[in-house]
Enzyme design. Structure first.
Site, mmCIF file in Angstrom:
data_model
loop_
_atom_site.group_PDB
_atom_site.id
_atom_site.type_symbol
_atom_site.label_atom_id
_atom_site.label_comp_id
_atom_site.label_asym_id
_atom_site.label_seq_id
_atom_site.Cartn_x
_atom_site.Cartn_y
_atom_site.Cartn_z
ATOM 1 N N ALA A 14 0.805 -1.232 0.000
ATOM 2 C CA ALA A 14 0.000 0.000 0.000
ATOM 3 C C ALA A 14 0.833 1.274 0.000
ATOM 4 O O ALA A 14 0.287 2.358 0.171
ATOM 5 C CB ALA A 14 -0.943 0.006 1.201
ATOM 6 N N TYR A 164 4.296 -16.460 -14.456
ATOM 7 C CA TYR A 164 3.486 -15.374 -13.896
ATOM 8 C C TYR A 164 2.011 -15.763 -13.867
ATOM 9 O O TYR A 164 1.327 -15.566 -12.857
ATOM 10 C CB TYR A 164 3.683 -14.095 -14.716
ATOM 11 C CG TYR A 164 2.830 -12.936 -14.238
ATOM 12 C CD1 TYR A 164 3.017 -12.395 -12.970
ATOM 13 C CD2 TYR A 164 1.844 -12.383 -15.059
ATOM 14 C CE1 TYR A 164 2.233 -11.327 -12.536
ATOM 15 C CE2 TYR A 164 1.065 -11.320 -14.627
ATOM 16 C CZ TYR A 164 1.263 -10.792 -13.361
ATOM 17 O OH TYR A 164 0.491 -9.742 -12.929
#
Length: 273
Positions: A14, A164
């Site tokens: 964040a 990925y």
């Protein structure tokens, strides 16, 4: 009193980008935000630290706790969760935003890069959620939200960057698994993914530079989607592989023009869509 007054959101990654945008949106309604990320010193290419993000959260009207946390390290996670609970009294939602990316094929994916993606995206997401669950169970309306794509086993999504893709699909599988595991126990679990590319440092530095940034949407579209999701009762919105446009339409938002970085350009669909 804000919509999220006295509600605590534990957000990984964040300190910048999507994670910070979500934090600021929730902070605008008085939320408590735990900024669980690695950056304590600013990288000029990335921008932002847990401390600068915390200040922005408080300036936006929320309460912030900056906690250095590398989610590859289980002890880090346990310490971060303990600090969050000691500071705010509990955890009402965990937002699994932290992620590593490498759009490489099998031959060019180094083992250390494979390990990094799976340590962060899969193992880290699992352990963050695991250690938050005892506290989520004490919340009257808890949410687990994981930033990962809807699962589509069409080989074209696997062939280009299998390592990925595996890691991100694993995140979505966990999100669906938690929805089933905690059904009827006041914990919702969903995944969320953008329809178009989002203007982040990763896009600018790794994926396409300014050309792709100019064909992306801002992080606000994800933040607004999360804002709506977190208002929903845990028993009514759970077990879904959400797209940002789809959930915003449910919220009554149908014009997405203002989210474009540059309205003069066409938008680039996300690589999983």
């Amino acid at each position: 009193m804000g919509l999220f007054e006295n509600r605590t959101f534990f957000i990984t990654g964040a300190s910048r980008g999507i994670g910070k945008a979500i934090a600021l949106k929730l902070a605008g309604e008085g939320a408590n935000i735990v900024i669980a990320a690695k950056s304590t010193e600013e990288n000029p290419k990335l921008g932002g630290t847990i401390f600068s993000a915390a200040k922005e959260v408080e300036d936006a009207g929320g309460k912030a706790l900056a906690v250095q946390c590398d989610i590859r390290n289980e002890e880090n996670i346990q310490e971060a969760v303990a600090k969050a609970v000691a500071h705010f009294g509990g955890i009402d939602a965990v937002i699994n935003n932290a992620s590593a990316i490498s759009l490489t094929n099998t031959e060019t994916t180094e083992s250390k890069r494979f390990d990094l993606m799976h340590d962060i995206n899969v193992r880290g997401t699992f352990l963050v959620t695991k250690h938050c669950i005892p506290h989520l169970l004490k919340s009257g309306n808890a949410h687990i939200l994981t930033l990962s794509p809807p699962i589509d086993l069409n080989p074209k999504w696997l062939g280009a960057h299998i390592a990925y893709t595996m890691s991100k699909y694993n995140m979505t599988m966990m999100a669906m698994g938690w929805a089933e595991e905690f059904k009827g126990r006041n914990i919702a679990s969903n995944s969320l993914w953008p329809v178009t590319t989002i203007a982040t440092a990763a896009v600018n530095n790794l994926l396409g530079g300014d050309y792709l940034i100019q064909r992306s949407r801002t992080t606000d579209i994800i933040a607004d989607a999360v804002f709506y999701i977190m208002q929903q009762a845990s028993g009514t919105l759970t077990g879904r592989q959400l797209l940002d446009e789809e959930i915003l339409k449910e919220a009554g938002i149908t014009d997405f023009t203002h989210y474009a970085v540059n309205t003069a350009n066409g938008l680039q669909k996300d690589l999983f869509l």
